[in-house]
Design an enzyme around this catalytic site. Structure first.
Site, short mmCIF file in Angstrom:
data_model
loop_
_atom_site.label_atom_id
_atom_site.label_comp_id
_atom_site.label_asym_id
_atom_site.label_seq_id
_atom_site.Cartn_x
_atom_site.Cartn_y
_atom_site.Cartn_z
N ALA A 203 0.74 -1.26 0.03
CA ALA A 203 -0.01 -0.02 0.03
C ALA A 203 0.84 1.28 -0.04
O ALA A 203 0.65 2.19 -0.78
CB ALA A 203 -0.86 -0.07 1.14
N GLY A 204 1.50 1.53 0.94
CA GLY A 204 2.47 2.53 1.14
C GLY A 204 3.56 2.76 -0.02
O GLY A 204 3.42 4.01 -0.70
N GLN B 125 -5.32 -5.72 2.23
CA GLN B 125 -5.17 -6.57 3.44
C GLN B 125 -6.38 -6.17 4.59
O GLN B 125 -7.07 -7.20 5.20
CB GLN B 125 -4.00 -6.20 4.19
CG GLN B 125 -2.79 -6.83 3.42
CD GLN B 125 -1.47 -6.39 4.34
OE1 GLN B 125 -1.27 -6.20 5.59
NE2 GLN B 125 -0.48 -5.72 3.54
N VAL C 184 15.28 -6.17 -0.86
CA VAL C 184 16.46 -5.68 -0.28
C VAL C 184 16.91 -6.50 1.08
O VAL C 184 16.00 -6.76 2.10
CB VAL C 184 16.27 -4.09 0.48
CG1 VAL C 184 17.48 -3.68 1.19
CG2 VAL C 184 16.05 -3.20 -0.70
N CYS D 161 -3.47 -2.93 12.25
CA CYS D 161 -4.78 -2.87 12.41
C CYS D 161 -5.04 -3.27 13.76
O CYS D 161 -5.40 -4.41 14.20
CB CYS D 161 -5.39 -3.71 11.37
SG CYS D 161 -7.27 -3.62 11.59
N ASP E 30 3.58 0.81 7.58
CA ASP E 30 3.51 0.21 8.87
C ASP E 30 5.08 0.02 9.47
O ASP E 30 5.38 0.00 10.60
CB ASP E 30 3.16 -1.31 8.62
CG ASP E 30 1.70 -1.65 8.18
OD1 ASP E 30 0.90 -0.59 8.68
OD2 ASP E 30 1.31 -2.47 7.97
N LYS F 110 -0.70 1.61 12.76
CA LYS F 110 -0.15 0.81 11.67
C LYS F 110 -1.56 0.61 10.77
O LYS F 110 -2.00 -0.72 10.90
CB LYS F 110 0.72 -0.53 11.98
CG LYS F 110 1.80 0.07 12.94
CD LYS F 110 2.80 -0.72 12.98
CE LYS F 110 4.04 -0.22 13.99
NZ LYS F 110 4.67 0.97 13.44
N THR F 111 -1.59 1.12 10.04
CA THR F 111 -3.03 0.81 8.94
C THR F 111 -2.96 1.54 7.74
O THR F 111 -1.97 2.64 7.37
CB THR F 111 -4.40 1.81 9.94
OG1 THR F 111 -4.08 3.08 9.86
CG2 THR F 111 -4.93 1.15 11.15
N CYS G 113 -9.62 2.93 12.60
CA CYS G 113 -9.86 1.50 12.96
C CYS G 113 -11.44 1.26 12.94
O CYS G 113 -12.10 1.57 13.83
CB CYS G 113 -9.31 1.44 14.26
SG CYS G 113 -9.70 -0.33 14.99
C1 LIG Z 1 -6.20 -8.30 8.87
C2 LIG Z 1 -5.73 -6.98 8.69
C3 LIG Z 1 -6.73 -6.14 8.70
C4 LIG Z 1 -6.49 -4.80 8.54
N1 LIG Z 1 -7.55 -3.82 8.53
C5 LIG Z 1 -7.36 -2.59 8.22
C6 LIG Z 1 -8.41 -1.82 8.12
O1 LIG Z 1 -9.51 -2.08 8.45
N2 LIG Z 1 -8.15 -0.44 8.00
C7 LIG Z 1 -6.89 0.10 7.52
O2 LIG Z 1 -6.69 1.12 7.41
N3 LIG Z 1 -5.82 -0.94 7.54
C8 LIG Z 1 -5.86 -2.24 7.90
N4 LIG Z 1 -4.91 -3.11 7.94
C9 LIG Z 1 -3.63 -2.63 7.88
C10 LIG Z 1 -3.13 -2.33 6.49
O3 LIG Z 1 -3.30 -3.29 5.53
C11 LIG Z 1 -1.86 -2.05 6.32
O4 LIG Z 1 -1.37 -0.91 7.29
C12 LIG Z 1 -1.20 -1.55 5.18
O5 LIG Z 1 -1.13 -2.66 4.04
C13 LIG Z 1 0.43 -1.09 5.40
O6 LIG Z 1 0.99 -1.00 4.03
P1 LIG Z 1 2.63 -0.91 3.85
O7 LIG Z 1 2.86 -0.59 2.42
O8 LIG Z 1 3.33 -0.34 5.16
O9 LIG Z 1 2.62 -2.61 4.03
P2 LIG Z 1 2.37 -3.66 3.31
O10 LIG Z 1 1.37 -3.36 2.54
O11 LIG Z 1 2.25 -4.69 3.81
O12 LIG Z 1 3.41 -3.95 1.90
C14 LIG Z 1 4.91 -4.04 2.50
C15 LIG Z 1 5.45 -4.54 1.18
O13 LIG Z 1 7.04 -4.41 1.38
C16 LIG Z 1 7.63 -5.70 0.73
N5 LIG Z 1 8.82 -5.97 1.31
C17 LIG Z 1 8.95 -6.44 2.56
N6 LIG Z 1 10.27 -6.57 2.67
C18 LIG Z 1 10.89 -6.18 1.64
C19 LIG Z 1 12.48 -5.99 1.42
N7 LIG Z 1 13.28 -6.31 2.37
N8 LIG Z 1 12.76 -5.40 0.02
C20 LIG Z 1 11.74 -5.15 -0.66
N9 LIG Z 1 10.46 -5.30 -0.25
C21 LIG Z 1 10.08 -5.81 0.77
C22 LIG Z 1 6.50 -6.67 0.82
O14 LIG Z 1 6.68 -7.62 -0.30
C23 LIG Z 1 5.15 -5.79 0.46
O15 LIG Z 1 4.97 -5.68 -0.79
C24 LIG Z 1 -5.31 -4.49 8.08
C25 LIG Z 1 -4.29 -5.19 7.79
C26 LIG Z 1 -4.38 -6.67 8.33
C27 LIG Z 1 -3.55 -7.79 8.12
#
Ligand SMILES: Cc1cc2nc3c(=O)[nH]c(=O)nc-3n(C[C@H](O)[C@H](O)[C@H](O)COP(=O)(O)OP(=O)(O)OC[C@H]3O[C@@H](n4cnc5c(N)ncnc54)[C@H](O)[C@@H]3O)c2cc1C
Length: 469
Positions: A54-55, A84, A120, A217, A371, A379-380, A414
């Site tokens: 997402a981010g 997610q 990475v 979440c 996150d 962490k959402t 949330c």
């Molecule tokens: C069960 C559940 C319910 C949720 N409910 C909600 C909700 O109701 N509302 C809400 O706003 N949020 C909710 N969330 C949270 C939300 O989905 C996350 O906060 C969001 O996806 C975070 O985005 P992110 O980019 O930080 O991490 P992620 O989307 O998890 O992406 C991380 C990415 O980094 C990549 N990566 C990891 N390590 C490396 C590396 N070393 N090198 C290169 N790439 C790497 C992974 O492959 C992945 O693509 C929920 C999550 C879950 C699991």
């Protein structure tokens, strides 16, 4: 090179949206065209984004929408990622897993962006170098870290990922982000049905856990409790529910905590066990061991005029028929083990960014989104959406050698599912409640359920990921 296809609104999603809100459909219809202002920032420098969720996608789209001639590389192993928040709805039987899968090729335009499909393995911020698992050495001038969270099921003694979906054990979180599977969500829906079957003959003992680490979440552990309790209630069935959490209350905001206490009264026998952290499990014998932290009154302190409180801990074993486990979580190890992480304190191991600017506190050419950030709240996906414009605005300022302008207010959201068809939309920031609509925000409402189930995923795909919202 793959030809990227722009995310366009499918007929099915448009119908879903129009069924819920003509206003929302209107917003989306106007935003799926070429409504983005022309990229106008004439800044130079190689930007590397690490992550493919997402981010990462949100920040990539915003940078492409902002910089005239961008030099951007994204390092992410995954061709797809999951919506997610929908995992909870899959767990409760409201969505199918396939509906959560998002093709990253729709957003990563490989005519404009270099995509290295790897992870990475090592961050070397002193030299502005990244090393991939394939031992490729990548240099950067500016870095955005968006690597999210790692689950550590193995830190619970006796548990491994393979136990999820067997012997009454489930966990809605379990997914493989690289393979794009969400085994935990589908296993949880089967678990709901097994629970119902068992409740027809006796009142099963059901435990829901929440660990002693930050989690994504924060409401999900309770969402699974209330949805499964409601699933039984609708059939006139019930169970002995235990919510065993390392926390000391149901929610940090008092108004929402009160509302959740009222929610709990709707269901038969929910027992809250605060300051209980799951440390071991015997999945065959169906016994869960918790570390219970508490304190006892010691001597009266004449100077402070209060009793000294002496911390104590004990192990508590609980028997169960069914258990929903939320695993301990941490920043991905490549970040946690690098100089980019906080080296001490409660955020140790998470990315050391300033909670307002999202700029790294020691490496000023590094920013964080999502996150992985070691900041106090949220962490959402909702937080990541709000991080996007802050990171892009401040990164552009650094590239222009100007003072940072953008300030993150700590927003997070949330959507607490209190039963099928009702949600408390808890929105808050560093200062307290921050509802987007002028409604009593602690009240469960059907409109939030409809919004969360039908509208958010298309909004995510068509507005948030392309950086339009
Ligand atoms: C069960 C559940 C319910 C949720 N409910 C909600 C909700 O109701 N509302 C809400 O706003 N949020 C909710 N969330 C949270 C939300 O989905 C996350 O906060 C969001 O996806 C975070 O985005 P992110 O980019 O930080 O991490 P992620 O989307 O998890 O992406 C991380 C990415 O980094 C990549 N990566 C990891 N390590 C490396 C590396 N070393 N090198 C290169 N790439 C790497 C992974 O492959 C992945 O693509 C929920 C999550 C879950 C699991």
């Amino acid at each position: 090179m793959n030809k990227p296809h722009k995310p366009t609104l499918s007929r099915r999603d448009a119908i879903k949206l129009m069924g819920i809100s003509p206003i929302a459909a209107g917003v989306l219809a106007s935003s799926t065209g070429s409504s983005i202002a022309q990229a106008s920032e004439d800044v130079q420098g190689k930007i590397v984004i690490v992550g493919g969720g997402a981010g990462a996608i949100m920040v990539l789209s915003r940078l492409l929408n902002t910089i005239k001639n961008p030099d951007i590389t994204i390092i992410a192993p995954n061709e797809i990622h999951l919506y997610q928040p929908g995992q909870v709805f899959v767990g409760a039987g409201e969505l199918k897993f396939e509906e959560l899968v998002i093709d990253n090729n729709r957003y990563i335009d490989q005519e404009k962006v270099t995509w290295i499909k790897d992870e990475v393995a090592q961050f070397d911020p002193d030299n502005n170098i990244l090393i991939t698992r394939a031992r490729e050495r990548i240099t950067y001038e500016y870095l955005v870290v968006a690597t999210g969270i790692e689950y550590h099921y193995e830190k619970i003694k006796g548990l491994s990922k393979e136990d999820i979906g067997k012997n009454g054990v489930t966990s809605v979180y379990l997914s493989d982000l690289e393979k794009g599977t969400a085994h935990g969500a589908t296993a949880t829906w089967e678990w709901f049905q097994e629970l119902k079957k068992a409740a027809k003959t006796k009142k099963p003992k059901v435990i829901y856990t929440q660990p002693n680490t930050a989690i994504k979440c924060g409401g999900a552990p309770q969402k699974m409790l209330y949805l499964s309790a409601d699933y039984l209630k609708q059939e006139g069935l019930s169970a002995e529910y235990t919510f065993a959490t390392n926390g000391s209350k149901l929610f940090s905001l008092p108004a929402i905590e009160k509302s959740l206490e009222k929610t709990q009264e709707r269901y038969d026998t929910i027992t809250n066990k605060f300051k209980h952290n799951l440390i071991a499990i015997d999945t065959k014998g169906k016994k869960a061991t918790f570390e219970h932290n508490y304190s006892v009154k010691g001597e009266w302190d004449e100077d402070l005029e209060e009793y000294e409180m002496i911390p104590q801990k004990e192990e508590v074993v609980m028997e169960y028929d069914f258990i929903h486990i939320v695993p301990p979580m941490a920043a991905v190890s490549a970040v946690a083990n690098s100089a980019l992480a906080w080296q001490k304190g409660s955020a140790k191991g998470w990315l050391e960014v300033d909670k307002y600017s999202l700029q790294h506190r020691r490496y000023k050419n590094v920013f964080g989104i999502g996150d992985v950030c070691g900041i106090p709240k949220g962490k959402t996906g909702g937080s990541a959406r709000h991080h996007g414009p802050i990171v892009v605005g401040n990164l552009i300022s650094v590239m222009k050698n100007q003072k940072l302008q953008e300030v993150f207010d700590g927003y997070t959201v949330c959507p607490l599912k209190t039963q099928y068809g009702e949600i408390i939309m808890a929105e808050f920031n560093y200062k307290g409640p921050a509802p987007s609509f002028p409604l009593a925000f602690e009240k469960p409402r059907w409109i939030w359920w409809a919004f969360d189930l039908y509208m958010l995923e298309p909004m995510y795909k068509y507005l948030m990921l392309p950086g339009r919202m």
